[in-house]
Design a protein around this motif. Structure first.
Motif, PDB file in Angstrom:
ATOM      1  N   THR A 175       0.834  -1.201   0.000  1.00  0.00           N
ATOM      2  CA  THR A 175       0.000   0.000   0.000  1.00  0.00           C
ATOM      3  C   THR A 175       0.872   1.256   0.000  1.00  0.00           C
ATOM      4  O   THR A 175       0.518   2.270  -0.614  1.00  0.00           O
ATOM      5  CB  THR A 175      -0.944   0.028   1.217  1.00  0.00           C
ATOM      6  OG1 THR A 175      -0.189  -0.122   2.416  1.00  0.00           O
ATOM      7  CG2 THR A 175      -1.970  -1.094   1.120  1.00  0.00           C
ATOM      8  N   ALA A 207      -3.925   3.722  -3.029  1.00  0.00           N
ATOM      9  CA  ALA A 207      -3.436   3.056  -1.823  1.00  0.00           C
ATOM     10  C   ALA A 207      -4.593   2.743  -0.874  1.00  0.00           C
ATOM     11  O   ALA A 207      -4.649   1.661  -0.276  1.00  0.00           O
ATOM     12  CB  ALA A 207      -2.404   3.937  -1.122  1.00  0.00           C
ATOM     13  N   THR A 264      -6.624  -0.127  -2.452  1.00  0.00           N
ATOM     14  CA  THR A 264      -5.848  -1.376  -2.432  1.00  0.00           C
ATOM     15  C   THR A 264      -5.704  -1.910  -1.007  1.00  0.00           C
ATOM     16  O   THR A 264      -5.862  -3.113  -0.764  1.00  0.00           O
ATOM     17  CB  THR A 264      -4.460  -1.155  -3.042  1.00  0.00           C
ATOM     18  OG1 THR A 264      -4.616  -0.713  -4.392  1.00  0.00           O
ATOM     19  CG2 THR A 264      -3.640  -2.436  -3.032  1.00  0.00           C
ATOM     20  N   GLY A 265      -5.431  -1.022  -0.061  1.00  0.00           N
ATOM     21  CA  GLY A 265      -5.272  -1.450   1.329  1.00  0.00           C
ATOM     22  C   GLY A 265      -6.542  -2.053   1.894  1.00  0.00           C
ATOM     23  O   GLY A 265      -6.524  -3.145   2.475  1.00  0.00           O
ATOM     24  N   LEU A 290      -2.696   1.558   6.911  1.00  0.00           N
ATOM     25  CA  LEU A 290      -3.720   2.528   6.498  1.00  0.00           C
ATOM     26  C   LEU A 290      -3.888   3.619   7.551  1.00  0.00           C
ATOM     27  O   LEU A 290      -4.068   4.798   7.227  1.00  0.00           O
ATOM     28  CB  LEU A 290      -5.052   1.814   6.267  1.00  0.00           C
ATOM     29  CG  LEU A 290      -5.158   0.948   5.002  1.00  0.00           C
ATOM     30  CD1 LEU A 290      -6.413   0.095   5.046  1.00  0.00           C
ATOM     31  CD2 LEU A 290      -5.151   1.818   3.750  1.00  0.00           C
TER      32      LEU A 290
END
Length: 448
Positions: A75, A87, A90-91, A310
């Motif tokens: 990420t 990011a 995707t995370g 995250l």
């Protein structure tokens, strides 16, 4: 060490076995039966093709991880090369992938324990989840130790199968299904008995069999020597694919004509039973049980680390970046475990449909994650040629091979759309990406 940093407490043997555990799971022990039923002996080529594609993806990931100090997962890479929105998506998608996979596997633990004990399946499922949560909360080293022994059980089982199979092949052993012979690979309708259609339809379960191969990338932040351990683990992937997947499947199909296998039972159980090993079903049931527990263990590890990353990048609640005194993201672990337990209840309510839907959605989401890694590598090659030139672990045949693998992923998604069994899950999955796309601006504004 700072209280805001993960502890680099995974040794080389942990990383090596995490890499093995990531490429051997319930997709092989259980899912290969479905894949063989669809494709016949050509399933060997399906595993080989996907395995080679994922090796190149992993080489791209390895080069990216080692290109910059401070990368804790892919990420971080996605944020650098594709932007914070990519990011974020995707995370959270990777978290969703592993949550769904862990849901299926924790319920599977309950089902497998029922083989020996007549108790409600939710009891061992919850006990397993709480046990794994407790061990993961202690230290990352315990996670490494668990995966080391879980993976070792899988390795020993497949090694035993291959050694026994080779011996039976040499002596021409007779089973109830006939002689053990290489001829079984092509004497029952050829290598492609169900044509290209059956071959292509097998790719969904084959892709699911490889989910977790990228886990070594998630563990990068907690390895004691990433510049040595990560390349070592990634470079051994081709040999593992040839041995554990292709080798095991060839032996299975030499002992059992593919027509004797079906999706309703593990081909490993069938094979050990055919060759007269006492208590074969119980032995393999134990192996599959540990495999499911291993997948759930990996799920808790990866989901908690993704939430931690995250949170550090302000794309999740700040409480998730809080570490315990053992440098473990405790809050992130707890919330992941709670969601998995809720999913276990859901899986119990629709037991017949849940596993198929969950594995398909999981495979689709993993394809997204793998594609983001490949696209990030293309951008890295284009815009950071200075880092690429200095790299001691360059991805081979890039960027050409990146486009080839991305095209393969596109073909697999088309197959999932065409197949009746996987179409509903494929059509539902975009809702998750739309939700994340819509939520992203709100998340950026509200997170302190």
């Amino acid at each position: 060490m700072s209280q805001h940093e993960l502890k680099r407490d995974l040794a080389n043997r942990h990383v090596q076995l995490i890499a093995i555990g990531g490429t051997i799971g319930t997709g092989l022990f259980l899912g290969s039966g479905k894949a063989i039923e669809l494709a016949g002996p050509s399933v060997i080529f399906a595993y080989l093709i996907v395995g080679i594609a994922l090796f190149f993806m992993m080489r791209a990931l390895g080069e990216l991880l080692l290109s910059k100090e401070g990368y804790e997962s892919f990420t971080d890479i996605a944020e650098d090369y594709l932007g914070p929105r990519a990011a974020f998506i995707t995370g959270w998608t990777y978290w969703f992938c592993w949550i769904m996979t862990a849901m299926a596997d924790v319920i599977a633990v309950g089902v497998y324990v029922q083989y020996w004990f007549d108790i409600p399946q939710w009891v061992p499922a919850i006990v397993c989840l709480l046990l794994l949560l407790g061990l993961n909360l202690l230290t990352v080293k315990l996670f490494g130790e668990l995966e080391f022994w879980f993976a070792l059980i899988k390795v020993v089982t497949i090694l035993a199968l291959i050694v026994i199979g080779v011996v039976l092949l040499v002596i021409g052993y007779q089973t109830d299904a006939g002689a053990v012979s290489m001829n079984n690979l092509w004497e029952h309708g050829g290598l492609f008995p169900n044509g290209m259609t059956g071959f292509l339809l097998s790719f969904q379960m084959v892709v699911f069999a490889f989910v977790g191969v990228e886990l070594v990338g998630v563990a990068a932040a907690e390895t004691s020597n990433p510049r040595k351990n990560i390349p070592s683990a990634i470079n051994k992937i081709p040999l593992r694919i040839l041995f554990f997947y292709v080798g095991a499947l060839i032996v299975l199909l030499c002992i059992n004509p593919w027509t004797q296998l079906n999706a309703a039972e593990s081909p490993f159980v069938k094979t050990f039973s055919l060759i007269g090993i006492p208590l074969a079903a119980g032995i393999i049931n134990f192996v599959v049980l540990t495999s499911a527990a291993s997948a759930c263990n990996s799920g808790l590890f990866s989901t908690s680390r993704i939430l931690f990353t995250l949170s550090k990048s302000e794309q999740a609640p700040q409480s998730f970046k809080k570490l315990t005194k053992n440098h473990v993201p405790g809050n992130a672990l707890w919330i992941s475990a709670v969601v998995v337990s809720a999913g276990a209840l859901l899986s119990k309510l629709i037991p017949e449909q849940a596993f198929g839907i969950v594995t398909t959605i999981s495979a689709i989401c993993f394809i997204w994650v793998w594609s983001v890694i490949l696209i990030s590598h293309i951008k890295y090659r284009k815009h950071r040629s200075d880092l690429h030139k200095k790299s001691a672990f360059k991805a081979p045949f890039a960027p050409f091979i990146n486009y080839v693998v991305l095209a393969l992923f596109g073909l697999i998604l088309i197959v999932l759309l065409v197949a009746d069994a996987t179409r509903p899950a494929l059509l539902l999955t975009p809702l998750w990406f739309i939700l994340l796309f819509v939520l992203y601006p709100t998340k950026r504004k509200t997170t302190p």
